[in-house]
Design a protein around this motif. Structure first.
Motif, PDB file in Angstrom:
ATOM      1  N   ALA A 162      -2.988  -4.348  13.920  1.00 37.57           N
ATOM      2  CA  ALA A 162      -2.545  -3.276  13.025  1.00 37.57           C
ATOM      3  C   ALA A 162      -2.651  -1.917  13.705  1.00 37.57           C
ATOM      4  CB  ALA A 162      -3.368  -3.283  11.739  1.00 37.57           C
ATOM      5  N   ALA A 163      -3.730  -1.722  14.486  1.00 34.90           N
ATOM      6  CA  ALA A 163      -3.899  -0.450  15.195  1.00 34.90           C
ATOM      7  C   ALA A 163      -2.803  -0.267  16.234  1.00 34.90           C
ATOM      8  CB  ALA A 163      -5.273  -0.399  15.853  1.00 34.90           C
ATOM      9  N   GLY A 164      -2.449  -1.358  16.925  1.00 40.25           N
ATOM     10  CA  GLY A 164      -1.375  -1.280  17.900  1.00 40.25           C
ATOM     11  C   GLY A 164      -0.039  -0.966  17.256  1.00 40.25           C
ATOM     12  N   MET A 165       0.195  -1.563  16.092  1.00 36.30           N
ATOM     13  CA  MET A 165       1.438  -1.305  15.370  1.00 36.30           C
ATOM     14  C   MET A 165       1.513   0.154  14.945  1.00 36.30           C
ATOM     15  SD  MET A 165       2.860  -3.135  11.894  1.00 36.30           S
ATOM     16  CE  MET A 165       1.539  -2.440  10.887  1.00 36.30           C
ATOM     17  N   LEU A 166       0.411   0.676  14.401  1.00 38.94           N
ATOM     18  CA  LEU A 166       0.396   2.070  13.976  1.00 38.94           C
ATOM     19  C   LEU A 166       0.597   3.013  15.151  1.00 38.94           C
ATOM     20  CD1 LEU A 166      -2.538   2.000  11.381  1.00 38.94           C
ATOM     21  CD2 LEU A 166      -0.100   2.239  10.905  1.00 38.94           C
ATOM     22  N   SER A 167       0.015   2.650  16.291  1.00 33.61           N
ATOM     23  CA  SER A 167       0.180   3.476  17.488  1.00 33.61           C
ATOM     24  C   SER A 167       1.642   3.517  17.914  1.00 33.61           C
ATOM     25  CB  SER A 167      -0.686   2.930  18.623  1.00 33.61           C
ATOM     26  OG  SER A 167      -0.482   3.668  19.815  1.00 33.61           O
ATOM     27  N   GLY A 168       2.324   2.378  17.797  1.00 34.52           N
ATOM     28  CA  GLY A 168       3.734   2.330  18.165  1.00 34.52           C
ATOM     29  C   GLY A 168       4.620   3.164  17.264  1.00 34.52           C
ATOM     30  N   PHE A 169       4.177   3.390  16.032  1.00 34.95           N
ATOM     31  CA  PHE A 169       4.951   4.194  15.093  1.00 34.95           C
ATOM     32  C   PHE A 169       4.899   5.687  15.426  1.00 34.95           C
ATOM     33  CE2 PHE A 169       4.188   0.904  11.495  1.00 34.95           C
ATOM     34  CZ  PHE A 169       5.193   0.110  12.021  1.00 34.95           C
TER      35      PHE A 169
END
Length: 296
Positions: A162-169
């Protein structure tokens, strides 16, 4: 029952039929749950459910849409956000010592707008990732009691999916003259115009927000002003013309106000001068913005 942001239950969402979008000249197929599309766009809902040929065949072909652009839209349909597009390396820009020294000398006047106004600002998600304790470790000072140890125990860290996904946003910032940011700027702009066409108000606002944040952190190197000029061209080739009451369409207002804020830099750029010489509506809007007449 759990539901997504549109109020549709996840059970209904994930069990809906698959609708196929055939995209681009490559004819790349995207099979998407119909409910993911119909729940966010009335025109697309009609396309999928109106009983016409595409609806019966459960397939539509859009050759004029780029695969990468549609992939970001598909991501939005499921996640209500999309991964920020990437810049590309521009090998045509020289990186000689002479140019490096010239750029370094000019950087003092070419700061991102965000640093001029509010200083560096990390996103909430970035601050969360930076402060997350490692797996199984407690946050804060060593606990003194069983209760405090229990309260301070943490199990998530910055490596979580989830943290990686948020970072990609999160939006990107340019740090060199060889970073071509035109694909980044145009991807946000395309999603905005696509959302306008398909009546997806939340995506319109999200795309404008991401474009706005990218422009605020964009360092206008002389070699990269052409990236913004391409964005202006897109906005004025695809956006709505000024209304009779003088109101300027939102994408055009954003890009015009950005250029106006950096007009002392842009006026020396040959691509920008050529754009003005073409006499588009942009030139009129730019003059109004520079003169302080707010774009309504």
């Amino acid at each position: 029952m759990a539901s997504n942001n549109t109020g549709v239950s996840f059970e209904k969402f994930i069990q809906s039929k698959l609708f196929t979008f055939v995209i681009g000249k490559e004819k790349r197929e995207f099979k998407i749950h119909a409910e993911a599309i119909t729940s966010i766009s009335q025109p697309l809902c009609k396309l999928i459910e109106n009983g016409m040929l595409e609806s019966v065949q459960e397939k539509v072909t859009w050759e004029d849409v780029e695969v990468a652009d549609f992939a970001r839209f598909a991501e939005y349909a499921y996640r209500y956000d999309y991964t920020s597009p990437s810049w590309v390396l521009d090998d045509s820009v020289a990186t000689s010592d002479v140019m490096s020294r010239r750029n370094a000398k000019a950087l003092a006047a070419l700061e991102p707008l965000r640093t001029k106004s509010t200083g560096p600002q990390a996103s909430v998600q970035q601050r969360m990732v930076q402060t997350m304790p490692q797996f199984g470790q407690s946050s804060g000072p060593p606990p003194q009691t069983l209760q405090s140890r229990l309260l301070n125990r943490a199990y998530l860290n910055g490596a979580e999916p989830a943290a990686g996904m948020l970072s990609g946003f999160q939006h990107q910032s340019n740090v060199g003259v060889r970073q071509n940011f035109a694909p980044v700027l145009l991807a946000h702009a395309w999603l905005y115009t696509f959302a306008c066409l398909r009546w997806i108000e939340p995506l319109k606002r999200l795309a404008l927000h991401k474009l706005h944040q990218t422009l605020l952190d964009f360092t206008p190197y002389p070699e990269r002003l052409v990236d913004v000029v391409e964005l202006v061209r897109y906005a004025y080739d695809n956006g709505e013309d000024r209304k009779d009451n003088g109101t300027v369409e939102e994408l055009r207002a954003l890009v015009t106000e950005y250029v106006a804020s950096q007009v002392s830099v842009f006026k020396k750029d040959k691509h920008f001068v050529q754009l003005l010489e073409e006499g588009q509506e942009f030139a009129v809007d730019l003059v109004r913005a520079v003169d302080g007449d707010m774009l309504r």
